[in-house]
Scaffold this motif. Structure first.
Motif, PDB file in Angstrom:
ATOM      1  N   TRP A 122       0.820  -1.211   0.000  1.00 34.13           N
ATOM      2  CA  TRP A 122       0.000   0.000   0.000  1.00 34.13           C
ATOM      3  C   TRP A 122       0.858   1.266   0.000  1.00 34.13           C
ATOM      4  O   TRP A 122       0.449   2.287  -0.551  1.00 34.13           O
ATOM      5  N   THR A 174      -0.074   3.806  -3.079  1.00 32.86           N
ATOM      6  CA  THR A 174      -0.436   5.211  -2.836  1.00 32.86           C
ATOM      7  C   THR A 174       0.636   6.160  -3.364  1.00 32.86           C
ATOM      8  O   THR A 174       0.322   7.287  -3.771  1.00 32.86           O
ATOM      9  N   HIS A 193      -5.209  14.912  -3.375  1.00 31.40           N
ATOM     10  CA  HIS A 193      -4.772  13.580  -2.933  1.00 31.40           C
ATOM     11  C   HIS A 193      -5.409  13.218  -1.589  1.00 31.40           C
ATOM     12  O   HIS A 193      -5.842  12.077  -1.382  1.00 31.40           O
ATOM     13  N   TYR A 222      -7.428   9.536  -1.283  1.00 33.08           N
ATOM     14  CA  TYR A 222      -7.506   8.761  -0.044  1.00 33.08           C
ATOM     15  C   TYR A 222      -8.933   8.332   0.293  1.00 33.08           C
ATOM     16  O   TYR A 222      -9.181   7.159   0.628  1.00 33.08           O
ATOM     17  N   ASP A 239       4.224  10.647   0.462  1.00 31.38           N
ATOM     18  CA  ASP A 239       3.430  10.976  -0.727  1.00 31.38           C
ATOM     19  C   ASP A 239       3.595  12.432  -1.142  1.00 31.38           C
ATOM     20  O   ASP A 239       3.569  12.747  -2.335  1.00 31.38           O
ATOM     21  N   GLY A 242      -1.083  10.136   4.751  1.00 29.61           N
ATOM     22  CA  GLY A 242      -0.833   8.821   4.165  1.00 29.61           C
ATOM     23  C   GLY A 242      -0.255   7.827   5.155  1.00 29.61           C
ATOM     24  O   GLY A 242      -0.546   6.626   5.093  1.00 29.61           O
TER      25      GLY A 242
END
Length: 440
Positions: free
Chosen positions: A82, A86, A247, A252, A318, A405
């Motif tokens: 993940w 992401t 984002h 998300y 991120d 994140g």
């Protein structure tokens, strides 16, 4: 007085500190940095005091508790997967907003100034990074956090040369050793768990200073930063903030909805960590509050969160490692009049994703990542010096994206693995500090 204070939700106290900090910065100008800056510096020092021992005892307790109950390797595998997914999405967002908003088009070269203290970054090799995971002296690694002064004179907390990863590595070995020794070290395992609980409580005490620290940090930033410094690159600042907001508020939530989770509940529970990340501009500084949010507010299993959140604070970037380098590459190509080809876009995407893992734990990750990406795409590196002049303002939004994140991925993995407490998640508390009655 205490009852009145604790009746105010934590995020509202922090927001109040932010607003008052802005007003103080505007009212006092450059003097705000001298008068209120020490309050922010004290807050950073308090976070520095608790971050490493919190991670050390939490990871030792987590590894010794997870083993035999859940598959550590399976959880770690899902977590890294993940992290990568992401990051790929974040790179796509950076490229998309660079292409849509064209922040590098029409920039007046005469208005740009390279930051006086900008120095080209040396990018370590992959081998150096791997070797740096192992601390030559674990006690030195545990003492390895510094306050770094930024171009505008403000300070943020940064780890020295991969400190957090070194602490996680050492703590993981100790935890596995406890599992191997079993009942022989039952007392030590219990002690590690108790030490972890003590550090969690100490963290709650320290976090109560967050509104005041927010006031000091923001007052110093606003007072010391002139709008004229931002004006030439305002389009880039707007593009970065919009890309990060997209984002956080679109990408998300889409992932949460795909897992059957309410995005509003997540954002509500994660809000305190997002606030601290924005103000402090450091994932490491936000680590104690983001860990608290992930467990106390969002219902992620404490043992898993103790492994995933500190790891994420080191390699899950991120904002700094994906959106910013991709957007910077597009900006610089537009500024320099270079048309990017499809292979260059792919190179930017791959370099951003892989580089974000490879530069884990290094201070100034965003600038290093931009250097890696621009070098890979064959774009001029010297333009980074222009962006570095406004890096503090950029870093606030980048770091908030990072921290969001870092809390999101443990929630997704916990949901997939059946270790998410849905009752806590649905309640979505916004408090991470003390509560009424804690000081009674």
């Amino acid at each position: 007085m205490f009852d009145w204070w604790f009746r105010i939700r934590f995020w509202k106290r922090v927001a109040l500190g932010f607003v008052l900090g802005v007003l103080a910065g505007l009212a006092f100008g450059p003097n705000a940095e001298k008068w209120f800056g020490p309050v922010g510096d004290l807050y950073v020092t308090l976070i520095e005091m608790i971050a490493v021992p919190l991670v050390l005892f939490a990871v030792i307790n987590a590894v010794s508790s997870l083993s035999g109950q859940k598959s550590i390797m399976a959880l770690a595998g899902r977590t890294f997967a993940w992290f990568a997914i992401t990051a790929v999405l974040a790179v796509g967002v950076g490229l998309l907003f660079g292409w849509l908003l064209q922040p590098g088009t029409g920039v007046d070269v005469a208005t740009l100034h390279i930051a006086s203290d900008y120095k080209p970054k040396n990018v370590p090799s992959v081998l150096d990074m791997l070797l740096n995971l192992v601390p030559s002296n674990p006690f030195q690694a545990m003492a390895g956090a510094d306050s770094q002064e930024l171009p505008d004179g403000s300070k943020i907390l940064v780890p020295r040369s991969g400190t957090v990863l070194q602490v996680i590595f050492f703590a993981g070995l100790v935890g596995f050793a406890m599992v191997k020794l079993g009942d022989k070290v039952a007392g030590l395992r219990k002690l590690a768990g108790e030490a972890s609980e003590v550090m969690i409580q100490v963290t709650r005490y320290v976090l109560e200073f967050t509104p005041f620290g927010t006031f000091g940090l923001i007052a110093a930033l606003v007072g010391g930063y002139g709008f004229e410094q931002l004006r030439p690159l305002l389009n880039f600042v707007i593009a970065l903030y919009l890309a990060c907001a997209f984002h956080i508020l679109i990408v998300y939530p889409a992932l949460l909805l795909a897992h059957g989770l309410n995005p509003v509940k997540f954002l509500r529970g994660a809000l305190p960590g997002m606030q601290v990340g924005f103000v402090a501009s450091s994932s490491f500084a936000a680590l104690p509050v983001s860990l608290r949010c992930t467990t106390h507010n969002l219902g992620v299993d404490k043992d898993y969160a103790a492994f995933a959140v500190p790891l994420g604070a080191t390699i899950k970037m991120d904002g700094c490692g994906a959106i910013y380098p991709a957007l910077a590459a597009v900006f610089i190509s537009q500024y320099a009049g270079i048309d990017l080809s499809l292979p260059q876009y792919l190179t930017i995407a791959i370099a951003s994703v892989l580089g974000s893992f490879g530069t884990a734990g290094i201070p100034g990750t965003a600038v290093i990542m931009a250097t890696v990406v621009l070098s890979a795409a064959g774009l001029p590196l010297e333009v980074i010096g222009y962006l570095y002049a406004i890096d503090r303002v950029l870093d606030m939004m980048r770091t908030m994206t990072n921290v969001t994140g870092q809390m999101l991925v443990p929630v997704l993995v916990a949901r997939e693995s059946g270790i998410l407490d849905r009752d806590i998640y649905e309640a979505a508390s916004t408090n991470v500090g003390l509560e009424k009655g804690d000081l009674a």
